[in-house]
Design a protein around this motif. Structure first.
Motif, PDB file in Angstrom:
ATOM      1  N   GLY A 152       2.356   2.020  10.325  1.00 60.65           N
ATOM      2  CA  GLY A 152       1.463   1.657  11.421  1.00 60.65           C
ATOM      3  C   GLY A 152       0.038   1.449  10.962  1.00 60.65           C
ATOM      4  O   GLY A 152      -0.227   1.149   9.797  1.00 60.65           O
ATOM      5  N   HIS A 153      -0.891   1.585  11.885  1.00 64.06           N
ATOM      6  CA  HIS A 153      -2.303   1.443  11.549  1.00 64.06           C
ATOM      7  C   HIS A 153      -2.750   2.548  10.600  1.00 64.06           C
ATOM      8  O   HIS A 153      -2.296   3.688  10.699  1.00 64.06           O
ATOM      9  N   ASP A 154      -3.666   2.217   9.730  1.00 63.40           N
ATOM     10  CA  ASP A 154      -4.336   3.225   8.912  1.00 63.40           C
ATOM     11  C   ASP A 154      -5.393   3.880   9.793  1.00 63.40           C
ATOM     12  O   ASP A 154      -6.462   3.319  10.030  1.00 63.40           O
ATOM     13  N   LEU A 155      -5.082   5.076  10.307  1.00 66.00           N
ATOM     14  CA  LEU A 155      -5.984   5.731  11.254  1.00 66.00           C
ATOM     15  C   LEU A 155      -7.312   6.107  10.609  1.00 66.00           C
ATOM     16  O   LEU A 155      -8.310   6.294  11.303  1.00 66.00           O
ATOM     17  N   GLY A 156      -7.325   6.205   9.274  1.00 66.32           N
ATOM     18  CA  GLY A 156      -8.581   6.462   8.579  1.00 66.32           C
ATOM     19  C   GLY A 156      -9.539   5.295   8.636  1.00 66.32           C
ATOM     20  O   GLY A 156     -10.731   5.451   8.363  1.00 66.32           O
ATOM     21  N   GLU A 157      -9.023   4.108   8.990  1.00 65.26           N
ATOM     22  CA  GLU A 157      -9.860   2.912   9.065  1.00 65.26           C
ATOM     23  C   GLU A 157      -9.876   2.332  10.473  1.00 65.26           C
ATOM     24  O   GLU A 157     -10.238   1.174  10.669  1.00 65.26           O
ATOM     25  N   ILE A 158      -9.507   3.142  11.451  1.00 69.99           N
ATOM     26  CA  ILE A 158      -9.367   2.633  12.811  1.00 69.99           C
ATOM     27  C   ILE A 158     -10.689   2.112  13.349  1.00 69.99           C
ATOM     28  O   ILE A 158     -10.733   1.203  14.182  1.00 69.99           O
ATOM     29  N   GLY A 159     -11.811   2.639  12.838  1.00 71.27           N
ATOM     30  CA  GLY A 159     -13.119   2.172  13.304  1.00 71.27           C
ATOM     31  C   GLY A 159     -13.387   0.722  12.980  1.00 71.27           C
ATOM     32  O   GLY A 159     -14.197   0.062  13.634  1.00 71.27           O
ATOM     33  N   ALA A 160     -12.715   0.204  11.944  1.00 73.05           N
ATOM     34  CA  ALA A 160     -12.904  -1.202  11.565  1.00 73.05           C
ATOM     35  C   ALA A 160     -12.071  -2.141  12.434  1.00 73.05           C
ATOM     36  O   ALA A 160     -12.228  -3.353  12.350  1.00 73.05           O
ATOM     37  N   MET A 161     -11.194  -1.568  13.266  1.00 71.26           N
ATOM     38  CA  MET A 161     -10.260  -2.384  14.036  1.00 71.26           C
ATOM     39  C   MET A 161     -10.739  -2.500  15.476  1.00 71.26           C
ATOM     40  O   MET A 161     -10.212  -1.872  16.386  1.00 71.26           O
ATOM     41  N   ASP A 162     -11.781  -3.312  15.704  1.00 72.62           N
ATOM     42  CA  ASP A 162     -12.283  -3.482  17.057  1.00 72.62           C
ATOM     43  C   ASP A 162     -11.380  -4.436  17.831  1.00 72.62           C
ATOM     44  O   ASP A 162     -10.412  -4.992  17.304  1.00 72.62           O
ATOM     45  N   LEU A 163     -11.712  -4.642  19.105  1.00 72.54           N
ATOM     46  CA  LEU A 163     -10.849  -5.433  19.972  1.00 72.54           C
ATOM     47  C   LEU A 163     -10.701  -6.861  19.468  1.00 72.54           C
ATOM     48  O   LEU A 163      -9.609  -7.440  19.506  1.00 72.54           O
ATOM     49  N   ALA A 164     -11.795  -7.432  18.978  1.00 69.97           N
ATOM     50  CA  ALA A 164     -11.728  -8.810  18.476  1.00 69.97           C
ATOM     51  C   ALA A 164     -10.788  -8.894  17.284  1.00 69.97           C
ATOM     52  O   ALA A 164     -10.010  -9.850  17.155  1.00 69.97           O
ATOM     53  N   LEU A 189      -3.568   5.187  22.845  1.00 62.83           N
ATOM     54  CA  LEU A 189      -3.699   3.765  22.546  1.00 62.83           C
ATOM     55  C   LEU A 189      -2.711   2.951  23.379  1.00 62.83           C
ATOM     56  O   LEU A 189      -1.732   3.488  23.901  1.00 62.83           O
ATOM     57  N   VAL A 190      -2.980   1.666  23.502  1.00 65.16           N
ATOM     58  CA  VAL A 190      -2.051   0.743  24.146  1.00 65.16           C
ATOM     59  C   VAL A 190      -1.794  -0.410  23.184  1.00 65.16           C
ATOM     60  O   VAL A 190      -2.628  -0.722  22.333  1.00 65.16           O
ATOM     61  N   ARG A 215       0.867  -1.188   0.000  1.00 63.11           N
ATOM     62  CA  ARG A 215       0.000   0.000   0.000  1.00 63.11           C
ATOM     63  C   ARG A 215       0.906   1.242   0.000  1.00 63.11           C
ATOM     64  O   ARG A 215       0.831   2.071   0.917  1.00 63.11           O
ATOM     65  N   PRO A 216       1.765   1.404  -0.972  1.00 65.86           N
ATOM     66  CA  PRO A 216       2.728   2.508  -0.903  1.00 65.86           C
ATOM     67  C   PRO A 216       2.062   3.879  -0.863  1.00 65.86           C
ATOM     68  O   PRO A 216       2.623   4.814  -0.283  1.00 65.86           O
ATOM     69  N   ASP A 217       0.881   3.998  -1.466  1.00 65.21           N
ATOM     70  CA  ASP A 217       0.167   5.274  -1.425  1.00 65.21           C
ATOM     71  C   ASP A 217      -0.290   5.630  -0.016  1.00 65.21           C
ATOM     72  O   ASP A 217      -0.542   6.797   0.295  1.00 65.21           O
ATOM     73  N   LYS A 218      -0.379   4.625   0.870  1.00 65.82           N
ATOM     74  CA  LYS A 218      -0.756   4.830   2.274  1.00 65.82           C
ATOM     75  C   LYS A 218       0.432   4.552   3.199  1.00 65.82           C
ATOM     76  O   LYS A 218       0.257   4.317   4.386  1.00 65.82           O
ATOM     77  N   ARG A 219       1.642   4.577   2.633  1.00 66.05           N
ATOM     78  CA  ARG A 219       2.863   4.285   3.389  1.00 66.05           C
ATOM     79  C   ARG A 219       2.780   2.912   4.049  1.00 66.05           C
ATOM     80  O   ARG A 219       3.287   2.674   5.110  1.00 66.05           O
ATOM     81  N   ASN A 220       2.086   1.998   3.345  1.00 61.10           N
ATOM     82  CA  ASN A 220       1.909   0.608   3.790  1.00 61.10           C
ATOM     83  C   ASN A 220       1.231   0.501   5.146  1.00 61.10           C
ATOM     84  O   ASN A 220       1.459  -0.453   5.902  1.00 61.10           O
ATOM     85  N   ALA A 221       0.358   1.486   5.442  1.00 66.32           N
ATOM     86  CA  ALA A 221      -0.388   1.444   6.695  1.00 66.32           C
ATOM     87  C   ALA A 221      -1.281   0.207   6.730  1.00 66.32           C
ATOM     88  O   ALA A 221      -1.846  -0.222   5.725  1.00 66.32           O
ATOM     89  N   VAL A 222      -1.409  -0.343   7.915  1.00 65.08           N
ATOM     90  CA  VAL A 222      -2.114  -1.606   8.107  1.00 65.08           C
ATOM     91  C   VAL A 222      -3.615  -1.366   8.190  1.00 65.08           C
ATOM     92  O   VAL A 222      -4.086  -0.500   8.928  1.00 65.08           O
ATOM     93  N   ASN A 223      -4.372  -2.154   7.435  1.00 69.35           N
ATOM     94  CA  ASN A 223      -5.817  -2.207   7.586  1.00 69.35           C
ATOM     95  C   ASN A 223      -6.243  -3.672   7.554  1.00 69.35           C
ATOM     96  O   ASN A 223      -5.431  -4.557   7.262  1.00 69.35           O
ATOM     97  N   PRO A 224      -7.475  -3.999   7.873  1.00 69.66           N
ATOM     98  CA  PRO A 224      -7.869  -5.416   7.916  1.00 69.66           C
ATOM     99  C   PRO A 224      -7.626  -6.179   6.616  1.00 69.66           C
ATOM    100  O   PRO A 224      -7.127  -7.315   6.675  1.00 69.66           O
ATOM    101  N   PRO A 225      -7.927  -5.636   5.422  1.00 71.97           N
ATOM    102  CA  PRO A 225      -7.655  -6.422   4.211  1.00 71.97           C
ATOM    103  C   PRO A 225      -6.173  -6.759   4.028  1.00 71.97           C
ATOM    104  O   PRO A 225      -5.829  -7.855   3.580  1.00 71.97           O
TER     105      PRO A 225
END
Length: 243
Positions: free
Chosen positions: A67-79, A137-138, A23-33
């Protein structure tokens, strides 16, 4: 860049599997996909990776992983975070020697990815940081466990509490990175380390890795007993010809 392209690229050559976060356009930020794509490659390596001796994890474009894609942080629940923590544990337990090849930013979730590798190899351009604290965050992917084991408790707490950035040379000095190469030598340096691993027995490397992981925290007596009685034993091979 369109993401009809795979989110994680894989290339196998000469006993080395290279996985590239894509995901170079997002600096390889992590999202669920992206993490699901990584998990699929790990599943395949577990099932079919017996001829591979090294796995190299890297990032496409100018950085390793921001790191995390903060734009998609809502999709990253605890589970989801717990599920992906198990994915990183699976990554750390691959029988192959796993090298995180880090250039550019390696931040927070990206640093946790790198810490799950056996070795971190840094370019001088690498910039490491844990920024969980900036966002309230923790860690959930092993930062509080793996970072102290790399650099010591006091240094780990300093990095976590200040979010201070560490370049490639300092990362090498404090033990966060095993090795740092000048940017112009980075690709060749990673390739040479992989060749050094592949010159040795895949069985020995995998067994040594398992013994080291399984006995982490044991007393010397417990570790010696484990090595003597729980090892799968040797498999004789012809040494490679002298160069």
């Amino acid at each position: 860049m369109s993401h009809t392209a795979p989110l994680v690229l894989r290339a196998d050559a000469g006993g080395v599997c290279t996985l590239t976060l894509n995901r170079p356009d997002k600096r390889n930020a992590v999202n669920p996909p992206l993490f699901e794509a990584l998990r699929a490659h790990l599943d395949d390596l577990v099932a079919h990776g017996g001829e591979l001796g090294v796995v190299v994890l890297r990032g496409a474009g100018p950085c390793f992983c921001a790191g995390h894609d903060l734009g998609e942080i809502g999709a990253m629940d605890l589970a989801w975070l717990r599920h992906e923590s198990r994915t990183l544990e699976m990554f750390s337990q691959l029988p192959q020697i796993v090298i995180a090849a880090v250039h550019g930013a390696c931040v927070t979730g990206g640093l946790e990815l790198a810490l799950a590798a056996d070795w971190i190899v840094a370019a001088e351009s690498a910039r490491f940081a844990d920024t969980h604290g900036r966002y309230g965050l923790v860690p959930m992917w092993g930062m509080s466990q793996r970072l102290p084991r790399r650099v010591g408790t006091a240094r780990a707490l300093e990095l976590m509490a200040t979010a201070r950035r560490v370049d490639g040379r300092e990362a090498e000095r404090i033990g966060l990175a095993n090795t740092c190469f000048a940017d112009v030598d980075f690709e060749a340096g990673v390739a040479e380390l992989a060749r050094a691993v592949l010159a040795n027995s895949l069985h020995s490397n995998a067994t040594n890795k398992r013994l080291v992981h399984d006995t982490d925290g044991f007393s010397l007596a417990q570790g010696m007993a484990h090595e003597q009685f729980r090892s799968p034993g040797s498999r004789k091979r012809q040494p490679p010809p002298a160069a």
